[in-house]
Every structure is written in C-alpha cells, then in structure tokens.
Design an enzyme around this catalytic site. Structure first.
Site, short mmCIF file in Angstrom:
data_model
loop_
_atom_site.label_atom_id
_atom_site.label_comp_id
_atom_site.label_asym_id
_atom_site.label_seq_id
_atom_site.Cartn_x
_atom_site.Cartn_y
_atom_site.Cartn_z
N GLU A 57 -17.89 7.39 3.34
CA GLU A 57 -17.24 7.45 4.66
C GLU A 57 -18.27 7.01 5.69
O GLU A 57 -19.46 7.27 5.56
CB GLU A 57 -16.80 8.91 4.87
CG GLU A 57 -16.59 9.37 6.28
CD GLU A 57 -15.46 8.67 7.01
OE1 GLU A 57 -14.36 8.50 6.44
OE2 GLU A 57 -15.70 8.26 8.17
N GLN A 74 -5.82 15.18 8.57
CA GLN A 74 -4.42 14.77 8.68
C GLN A 74 -3.65 15.72 9.59
O GLN A 74 -3.83 16.93 9.50
CB GLN A 74 -3.77 14.74 7.30
CG GLN A 74 -4.33 13.68 6.36
CD GLN A 74 -3.81 12.29 6.67
OE1 GLN A 74 -2.99 12.09 7.57
NE2 GLN A 74 -4.30 11.31 5.92
N CYS A 81 6.35 19.86 23.42
CA CYS A 81 6.54 18.62 22.67
C CYS A 81 7.16 19.00 21.34
O CYS A 81 6.61 19.82 20.60
CB CYS A 81 5.18 17.94 22.46
SG CYS A 81 5.22 16.63 21.22
N ASP A 112 -8.34 4.95 0.99
CA ASP A 112 -7.49 5.45 2.09
C ASP A 112 -8.02 4.89 3.40
O ASP A 112 -8.54 5.62 4.23
CB ASP A 112 -7.50 6.98 2.09
CG ASP A 112 -6.57 7.58 3.14
OD1 ASP A 112 -5.81 6.83 3.77
OD2 ASP A 112 -6.63 8.81 3.33
N CYS A 161 7.18 9.22 20.64
CA CYS A 161 8.12 9.00 19.53
C CYS A 161 8.87 7.70 19.81
O CYS A 161 9.12 7.36 20.95
CB CYS A 161 9.14 10.12 19.44
SG CYS A 161 8.44 11.72 19.01
N TYR A 177 -13.39 5.70 1.89
CA TYR A 177 -12.84 6.12 3.19
C TYR A 177 -12.44 7.60 3.10
O TYR A 177 -11.29 7.96 3.36
CB TYR A 177 -11.63 5.28 3.59
CG TYR A 177 -11.82 3.78 3.51
CD1 TYR A 177 -12.33 3.07 4.60
CD2 TYR A 177 -11.50 3.08 2.34
CE1 TYR A 177 -12.49 1.69 4.53
CE2 TYR A 177 -11.67 1.70 2.28
CZ TYR A 177 -12.15 1.01 3.37
OH TYR A 177 -12.30 -0.35 3.30
N CYS A 226 8.36 9.10 27.51
CA CYS A 226 7.08 9.46 26.89
C CYS A 226 6.49 8.34 26.04
O CYS A 226 5.36 7.94 26.24
CB CYS A 226 7.26 10.73 26.08
SG CYS A 226 5.92 11.14 24.98
N CYS A 240 -1.79 3.60 5.61
CA CYS A 240 -1.03 3.94 6.82
C CYS A 240 -0.52 2.66 7.50
O CYS A 240 -0.02 2.71 8.61
CB CYS A 240 -1.86 4.77 7.79
SG CYS A 240 -3.39 3.98 8.29
N1 SAH Z 1 -9.08 10.21 3.21
C1 SAH Z 1 -9.31 10.93 4.43
C2 SAH Z 1 -9.57 10.05 5.65
C3 SAH Z 1 -8.68 8.85 5.82
S1 SAH Z 1 -8.77 8.10 7.41
C4 SAH Z 1 -8.19 11.90 4.69
O1 SAH Z 1 -7.12 11.82 4.09
O2 SAH Z 1 -8.37 12.81 5.50
C5 SAH Z 1 -9.82 6.71 7.13
C6 SAH Z 1 -11.28 7.05 7.20
O3 SAH Z 1 -12.02 5.84 6.97
C7 SAH Z 1 -11.77 7.60 8.53
O4 SAH Z 1 -12.41 8.82 8.27
C8 SAH Z 1 -12.78 6.54 9.02
O5 SAH Z 1 -13.89 7.09 9.68
C9 SAH Z 1 -13.22 5.88 7.74
N2 SAH Z 1 -13.74 4.50 7.80
C10 SAH Z 1 -13.37 3.50 8.63
N3 SAH Z 1 -13.99 2.36 8.30
C11 SAH Z 1 -14.79 2.63 7.23
C12 SAH Z 1 -15.67 1.85 6.43
N4 SAH Z 1 -15.86 0.55 6.67
N5 SAH Z 1 -16.29 2.46 5.40
C13 SAH Z 1 -16.09 3.78 5.14
N6 SAH Z 1 -15.26 4.57 5.87
C14 SAH Z 1 -14.62 4.00 6.91
#
Ligand code: SAH
Length: 457
Positions: free
Chosen positions: A339, A289, A165, A387, A87, A318, A84, A414
């Site tokens: 965002e 998430q 899965c 984030d 993982c 973000y 797969c 991440c």
């Molecule tokens: N904090 C949120 C999302 C994190 S994922 C949570 O925990 O659910 C990262 C996010 O950044 C995504 O939603 C993506 O669309 C956004 N993103 C990516 N590049 C960006 C940018 N240049 N400016 C603002 N947001 C952005």
C-alpha cells in the site's frame, strides 16, 4: 449561431424515447444515431425534452415533460435530492438500480474489454439500503454570519445546512448536528473558502457499526480552536459512546479535506470496528470501506474466489489498512500486503498484531514497484488480489502479475471501465475471466463495485 449542423439544434423541443443510462445515471436518447444525454430520465420513458447544448457527436437536453413514465420510476425519498448531488439514482427503484449496475458492468466488459461472454451475476444489494454509511464528512461554512454545515449545492461551493442524510447512519447525523450546535454556542466561525478565513472547515464523524465506537474529527484552518476545553467537554457530555476527539489542521487553500497535522484532543487515537471475526483499528485519516454490511459481502466473495486451502502464498495489492489481507490470512499460509500510504501500513501492522496474525508481511510503496522487488526476492504467489483506486492497475503491475504466473487473480474494482481495460491485458497474457460479481456498496448512487475471478488458462 452554432456552426454544427446535426439532427438537433440548441433550444429545439423534441420528443424522444430513452434507451439507456450513462455511467453517471443520465438518460440516453438517440436521434438518428446522435446521442442526447438527458439527466434524470429513465430507460423506456418517452420525454418531451429541450436541447440545451449541442456538441459534435452528442448533446444535452433537459426534461420538459414526461410523456410515458418508467415502471421503475419512484418519488425520490430524500427531500433535498435535487439540490444535493450526493445521490444520483433516487428516482430509480432499488431493484432498477441493481439491474442498472449489472448491465453497466456487462456493457463495459463487452465494449472496452472485448469480453462479451463473461458471466456477470445479479448485483448483490442490501435488504435495507438506507443509513448505511459509517463515515460523514461535512463541510462547514457561514451564511449571513451564521455557521452552517451540510452539503455543497450541486455544481457550486455554496454550503446548504443539513441535519439529516438518508444514506448516513443516524449516529453520524446526530454527531454532526450536535457538534454544529456546540460550535454555534461558542461562536466558532465557519470557514470561508473564498476569503480563506474562519476556523472550522469540516466535521468528520466515524462510527464503528459493530462496536458502537464514535470518533469526531474537527478540521480547522489553523492550530487555534477557541473555547477548546468547553467544546470537548460538551461533546463528551452530549455524545454517548464517543471514544475519540481529534483535531486535524488544514491551512491550505484546497478542496482536499484533511491536512497533514492531526492531534488527539481527547480519548484514543483510534476507534475499532469488526468485519466478520476480525477487529480493525481505524484512525482519523485511514481508508476504511464506508458500507460495513456490504464490505463483509464483498470480502467474503473475494475470499471465496481466492479458493484458499491453507497452503497458499497470496499477495494483496493496494491493501489499505490490511482489511482484505487479514481476511485472506485466515485461510492462507503467507500473505503479502502492499500500500502506498505509510499511515495505512502502520495501521495494517497494528491490525495484524491486534488479531494475532503472524503470517502477514506489509510493505509501504507503489504496488507496481514493490511487486517486481518481491518477484526478484523469489516470492511466487499462488493467488494475487488487487483492489486498486478508480484509475485501475498500473501497467507495470499487470506485467508483474503475468511474470509471477499465479493460479488465480481476484480483482476487486470500483470502476468497471478500468477493470475492463485491465482484464483485456490479463486475457492477452494467458488468463481467463471466469465470473464477475457486482456488490452494491453505494445504494442510490451510480458507483459500481465488483469482484472478479480470473484464472490461468
Ligand atoms: N483493499 C483496501 C483498500 C482499497 S482502496 C480496502 O478494502 O479497504 C485502494 C488503496 O490503494 C488505497 O488505500 C490507496 O492508498 C492505495 N493506492 C493507490 N495507489 C497505489 C499504488 N500505486 N500502490 C499501492 N497502493 C496504492
């Protein structure tokens, strides 16, 4: 003949000891300083390996025989683990994975961030690290004229049929299998990537773990879905708690799953889920998430590091659908979220209203452009939470943080490599990395997530 003359040659059989794991989970052995990457081998193991590829500074080998096994080695619980590729660490005990992730963060902070002395806590793992995913995105195809849905065989585009899965919530497995059987019954054609023909490309199942809500998304190549009415009726009959059936159309030759057009076939446009005391509306394409249990742990840690007392102005860069923003809004005076995806911001605004928050402002745009604009408007945050996606923060955004001079930055990451790069910039700008908390969001995979507290010196 290979031109390279190094400590090993292609097809050579060699006994090595594994010293480390790469970020993608392969074993690393050193032969006179030359790195050999050996998939599925674990640190401490003695391996008889066959060299399969030799490059200028490193090569690849495969395990012929394990001469001494790591005490952390386990039998992969999933029967399709080797085919797969979803993982990467099922041959490593769960405790071993948590230690691997902590070490990964430590090493990268030292190597890329020149931060050898930062406290990296033990990874917070799950008590029951299986069946955690709340979203399944399953490709659909055809083999010998029959519809199949499952996973792409590792490094190929051949779809292998699958009904179960082990990291997916049982509800999602049930939804996908049910939809697959209904599609077969009504003669729906699976998508053929090569010929760009067929009807059904993907089945996506989303599950609100705390509400029980279920959403099904059928991603089709065109508008047409034969027997649509019957298919909808059967899905409703077979899946209790279904709240939403959505069709998304993706006419392009692409491996991007979703297309631009989404239509509700039955029920609501949204399903709901809660994290802590906050309720979120989630639409078919929203980022949310995938491990709800650990998300709570991650957000609680972010909130803890933000050290809010009620009077603060906070920026959540973000912000997605505003999940962290609303967590922060519980304890801050004012929160600004930014965002890039417009639909996510409409979801964020809806979520703020749904929970009665009046102290949050959301903006659509690139965080690196919106933050300087806020700064020009006189916004002076006490705390900034970021984030970002895997590529990390934009340089311009880091510059703006240094201009805004918040007391604290909370970095949710991440990708430890881009985190380390960005921490170096903040350190050079007068900030100090205080502590790092890895949280295991994706057991049995190599993904590493962490929350970092950074304070003004
Ligand atoms: N904090 C949120 C999302 C994190 S994922 C949570 O925990 O659910 C990262 C996010 O950044 C995504 O939603 C993506 O669309 C956004 N993103 C990516 N590049 C960006 C940018 N240049 N400016 C603002 N947001 C952005």
């Amino acid at each position: 003949m290979s031109k390279y003359e190094g400590p090993v040659t292609k097809n050579e059989v060699i006994d090595v000891t594994i010293e480390d794991l790469t970020h993608d989970g392969a074993g690393v052995a050193k032969v006179n300083g030359y790195a050999l990457f050996i998939p599925k081998a674990l640190p401490g193991e003695k391996i008889k390996a066959k060299v399969v590829k030799v490059k200028k500074g490193y090569g690849f080998a495969r395990v012929l025989e394990t001469l001494a096994e790591s005490p952390d080695r386990i039998e992969a619980p999933c029967p399709i683990y080797n085919q797969c590729g979803g993982c990467q660490l099922q041959h490593l005990s769960y405790g071993g994975q948590l230690r691997f992730k902590q070490k990964q963060v430590k090493d990268v902070l030292e190597r890329i961030g020149q931060l050898p002395n930062v406290t990296v806590h033990s990874t917070i793992g799950m008590e029951e690290p299986w069946r955690y995913r709340n979203k399944a995105q399953v490709p659909v195809g055809e083999i010998e004229g029959g519809l199949v849905a499952g996973f792409y065989q590792e490094r190929s585009h051949r779809i292998i049929d699958m009904d179960e899965c082990l990291i997916q919530h049982e509800k999602n497995d049930h939804v996908v299998t049910t939809v697959k059987n209904i599609a077969r019954k009504y003669g729906i054609r699976g998508y053929d990537e090569e010929k760009h023909r067929g009807t059904l490309r993907h089945v996506v199942a989303r599950y609100g773990k705390h509400t029980g809500d279920i959403m099904v998304v059928l991603i089709t190549k065109g508008q047409e879905l034969p027997n649509k009415k019957n298919i909808i009726e059967e899905i409703i009959k077979e899946i209790p708690n279904i709240k939403s059936i959505v069709q998304n159309i993706n006419p392009k030759r692409t491996n991007v799953i979703f297309g631009e057009k989404t239509m509700v076939l039955w029920g609501d446009e949204y399903i709901y889920d809660t994290i802590g005391d906050i309720k979120f509306a989630i639409s078919a394409r929203s980022f949310y998430q995938v491990n709800p249990e650990q998300t709570k742990v991650l957000y609680d840690k972010a909130l803890d590091y933000a050290k809010l007392t009620g009077g603060e102005t906070v920026i959540d860069a973000y912000c997605g659908i505003g999940t962290i923003s609303l967590f922060l809004a519980q304890q801050a005076k004012q929160v600004y979220g930014v965002e890039i995806v417009p639909e996510a911001i409409s979801d964020a605004k809806r979520n703020a209203k749904l929970n009665g928050f009046e102290n949050v402002t959301f903006a659509v745009g690139e965080a690196e452009n919106v933050m300087p604009w806020w700064y020009a408007q006189g916004v002076r945050p006490d705390v900034i939470v970021v984030d970002p996606p895997r590529k990390g923060c934009d340089e311009k955004l880091l510059e703006t943080i240094l201009k805004m001079q918040p007391k604290r930055v909370v970095y949710v990451s991440c990708n430890p490599a881009t985190l380390a790069r960005d921490l170096r910039v903040l350190e050079d700008g007068g900030y100090q990395t205080q502590e790092v908390q890895p949280v295991d969001m994706f057991p049995w995979t190599t993904h590493v997530e962490c929350v970092v507290l950074i304070e003004k010196k």
